[in-house]
Design an enzyme around this catalytic site. Sequence first.
Site, mmCIF file in Angstrom:
data_model
loop_
_atom_site.group_PDB
_atom_site.id
_atom_site.type_symbol
_atom_site.label_atom_id
_atom_site.label_comp_id
_atom_site.label_asym_id
_atom_site.label_seq_id
_atom_site.Cartn_x
_atom_site.Cartn_y
_atom_site.Cartn_z
ATOM 1 N N HIS A 1 -7.547 24.878 1.612
ATOM 2 C CA HIS A 1 -7.259 23.487 1.981
ATOM 3 C C HIS A 1 -5.826 23.062 1.675
ATOM 4 O O HIS A 1 -5.605 22.023 1.040
ATOM 5 C CB HIS A 1 -8.252 22.555 1.276
ATOM 6 C CG HIS A 1 -9.680 22.874 1.588
ATOM 7 N ND1 HIS A 1 -10.680 22.867 0.646
ATOM 8 C CD2 HIS A 1 -10.272 23.220 2.761
ATOM 9 C CE1 HIS A 1 -11.832 23.191 1.219
ATOM 10 N NE2 HIS A 1 -11.613 23.415 2.501
HETATM 11 C C1 LIG Z 1 -10.924 30.332 6.100
HETATM 12 C C2 LIG Z 1 -10.937 28.836 6.122
HETATM 13 C C3 LIG Z 1 -12.097 28.150 5.758
HETATM 14 C C4 LIG Z 1 -12.114 26.758 5.770
HETATM 15 N N1 LIG Z 1 -13.298 26.125 5.586
HETATM 16 C C5 LIG Z 1 -13.375 24.776 5.824
HETATM 17 C C6 LIG Z 1 -14.623 24.131 5.859
HETATM 18 O O1 LIG Z 1 -15.684 24.746 5.686
HETATM 19 N N2 LIG Z 1 -14.638 22.788 6.100
HETATM 20 C C7 LIG Z 1 -13.495 22.079 6.310
HETATM 21 O O2 LIG Z 1 -13.559 20.860 6.485
HETATM 22 N N3 LIG Z 1 -12.295 22.681 6.293
HETATM 23 C C8 LIG Z 1 -12.217 24.022 6.096
HETATM 24 N N4 LIG Z 1 -11.010 24.648 6.175
HETATM 25 C C9 LIG Z 1 -9.804 23.836 6.351
HETATM 26 C C10 LIG Z 1 -9.648 23.238 7.740
HETATM 27 O O3 LIG Z 1 -10.142 24.099 8.724
HETATM 28 C C11 LIG Z 1 -8.172 22.912 7.955
HETATM 29 O O4 LIG Z 1 -7.735 21.994 6.966
HETATM 30 C C12 LIG Z 1 -7.869 22.295 9.317
HETATM 31 O O5 LIG Z 1 -8.418 23.064 10.353
HETATM 32 C C13 LIG Z 1 -6.353 22.193 9.460
HETATM 33 O O6 LIG Z 1 -6.019 21.617 10.687
HETATM 34 P P1 LIG Z 1 -4.505 21.527 11.158
HETATM 35 O O7 LIG Z 1 -4.508 20.817 12.444
HETATM 36 O O8 LIG Z 1 -3.682 21.015 10.047
HETATM 37 O O9 LIG Z 1 -4.022 23.042 11.339
HETATM 38 P P2 LIG Z 1 -4.694 24.256 12.117
HETATM 39 O O10 LIG Z 1 -6.083 23.933 12.534
HETATM 40 O O11 LIG Z 1 -4.505 25.452 11.250
HETATM 41 O O12 LIG Z 1 -3.861 24.372 13.452
HETATM 42 C C14 LIG Z 1 -2.536 24.769 13.557
HETATM 43 C C15 LIG Z 1 -2.364 25.409 14.928
HETATM 44 O O13 LIG Z 1 -0.992 25.467 15.252
HETATM 45 C C16 LIG Z 1 -0.713 26.706 15.869
HETATM 46 N N5 LIG Z 1 0.702 26.985 15.672
HETATM 47 C C17 LIG Z 1 1.349 27.172 14.501
HETATM 48 N N6 LIG Z 1 2.666 27.388 14.711
HETATM 49 C C18 LIG Z 1 2.844 27.320 16.053
HETATM 50 C C19 LIG Z 1 3.985 27.460 16.890
HETATM 51 N N7 LIG Z 1 5.191 27.691 16.363
HETATM 52 N N8 LIG Z 1 3.819 27.356 18.228
HETATM 53 C C20 LIG Z 1 2.593 27.118 18.760
HETATM 54 N N9 LIG Z 1 1.480 26.980 18.009
HETATM 55 C C21 LIG Z 1 1.610 27.071 16.668
HETATM 56 C C22 LIG Z 1 -1.627 27.667 15.148
HETATM 57 O O14 LIG Z 1 -1.794 28.867 15.878
HETATM 58 C C23 LIG Z 1 -2.889 26.846 14.994
HETATM 59 O O15 LIG Z 1 -3.740 26.980 16.102
HETATM 60 C C24 LIG Z 1 -10.941 26.036 6.137
HETATM 61 C C25 LIG Z 1 -9.780 26.712 6.497
HETATM 62 C C26 LIG Z 1 -9.772 28.115 6.516
HETATM 63 C C27 LIG Z 1 -8.516 28.832 6.929
#
Ligand SMILES: Cc1cc2nc3c(=O)[nH]c(=O)nc-3n(C[C@H](O)[C@H](O)[C@H](O)COP(=O)(O)OP(=O)(O)OC[C@H]3O[C@@H](n4cnc5c(N)ncnc54)[C@H](O)[C@@H]3O)c2cc1C
Length: 526
Positions: free
Chosen positions: A467
């Site tokens: 997280h």
């Molecule tokens: C293994 C794991 C288990 C987890 N379990 C839980 C859970 O059970 N419950 C829960 O609530 N949360 C959980 N989380 C946390 C939660 O999933 C994340 O906090 C949330 O998905 C983050 O969202 P975000 O939009 O910040 O980033 P992300 O969802 O990580 O999205 C970022 C996106 O940007 C893309 N990207 C990055 N750089 C570039 C670039 N330069 N050009 C184009 N695209 C790019 C990436 O490929 C990715 O698709 C977990 C996370 C992980 C990794």
Amino acid sequence: MDMDYIVIGGGSGGSVMAGRLSENADVQVMLLEAGGRGDSWLVNTPAAAVAMLPTRINNYAFETVPQAGLNGRRGYQPRGKGLGGSSAINAMVYTRGHRSDYDHWAALGNAGWSYDELLPYFKRSENNGRIQDGFHGNDGPLHVSDLQTQNPFQQIYLNAAREAGFPINDDFNGATQEGLGVYQVTQRNGERWSAARGYLQPHMGQRQNLHVETGVQVTRILFEGRRAVGVECIQSGSKRVIRARREVILCAGAFQSPQLLMVSGVGPGAHLQQHGIEVLHDLPGVGQNLQDHPDFIFGYAAKSLDLMGISLGGTAHMAKETLTYIRTRQGFIGTNYAEAGGFLKTDPSLAAPDVQLHFVVGLVEDHARKLHAAHGYSCHVCVLRPKSRGQVTLAHADARQAPLIDPAFLAHDDDLETLLKGYKLTQQLMNAPALASVRHQDVFTAGVQTDDQIRHLLRERSDTVYHPVGTCKMGTDAMAVVSPTLQVHGLEGLRVVDASVMPTLIGANTNATVIAMAEKAVDLIR
Ligand SMILES: Cc1cc2nc3c(=O)[nH]c(=O)nc-3n(C[C@H](O)[C@H](O)[C@H](O)COP(=O)(O)OP(=O)(O)OC[C@H]3O[C@@H](n4cnc5c(N)ncnc54)[C@H](O)[C@@H]3O)c2cc1C
């Protein structure tokens, strides 16, 4: 090609942004995602997460820099790559955080972000299959449901919780967060419901104004003066420039959003210059304030085919479960592994729980990178509001190289002491008769008795529970990166909408909150 909005990254934040903004047919929305389409059976089948968590399948599989607080070990930091982002590889646990987390954000100067102001966005996003009350939504794009696994270890866990005297909670997202119970999950009919599945995939190929491109890595945000006007990206080995008439919306996640800002000239000036990057805007907070939940795992071997494990009987059982899942979407294959858990206070006088448990129907070691032949179960315990603050910095001026990730786990002694107390609470639960009677080996904690022995073990074995947040924090102070409207301070036409904008880490899993924040961001934009 000119767009109105360019969304960088199709993860939890980006899927909401592109899905919602394109509801207005008069605006052209482009979403650029570095990974793939995020719609394979590996993503949709919950149990298949075990193939993605430890590998580079749909996963950046980052490592941290050596952590002094973890006796010099490097931590592991999986992050989703593909539409859905981390919501396509996560454990699907649906929890939202404590009311006080958001009231704290508002008290820090973030007008509009208190619990009461964010609750409508949690509800707008949610489609809860069981609970209908003032805390829940029942017609949003994000499906939330009870598990369809019917695993007997859910009851064994609840019985142990009762025996050990812990309160039971059947809705961690209702009036009270405290207690132990079985988690609700982001699933529909036993299948994973990533943010992309809820917000994006139903509209791809349907809305003429929604342009989703995968396999496109954004390498730089382009500016004219202080205004973001587009992006430079790499697609199939070729460089491409795409312009945005209204806004660039950065949703690359807690590690890659600050990295992209920095390689684009926005960040701590001296650090950028070290990497030969021309400083467009000296913004010292970019990449700072990294917070993540430090987590320890208890593990036990137990002779039960209801628990994940490698054995002849286990293989036959899984074959049977696979058929059941194909026919009915019931049974083990729908597992999110972390089926139960809950929130506890290490001191009854605390206003909010300060540790969270994840009870896993398998014996987990090193993020499933180290496999055990035995069947077994595990229980995570993590510190919900760590005082340690880490950072994301550049290893390289090229966005395609991984950044340096330093969560500074257990750097603050109070975090170690809270984890120590959480360890003892979890041990009470693990030693309650219902659980103690079904195990035959304590794999990680046998013989560990004194507080100093426990502290040593915590430093030796703890790591993330996935997280990371806070690296482009929202606020009004000198270290804030975005304003309470999520616009990058000092620049125009650029917002950040992902986990990086949380000013402080919430006391829960982070996916639901990122999605609710993005729902609010949509209202701030349109
Ligand atoms: C293994 C794991 C288990 C987890 N379990 C839980 C859970 O059970 N419950 C829960 O609530 N949360 C959980 N989380 C946390 C939660 O999933 C994340 O906090 C949330 O998905 C983050 O969202 P975000 O939009 O910040 O980033 P992300 O969802 O990580 O999205 C970022 C996106 O940007 C893309 N990207 C990055 N750089 C570039 C670039 N330069 N050009 C184009 N695209 C790019 C990436 O490929 C990715 O698709 C977990 C996370 C992980 C990794």
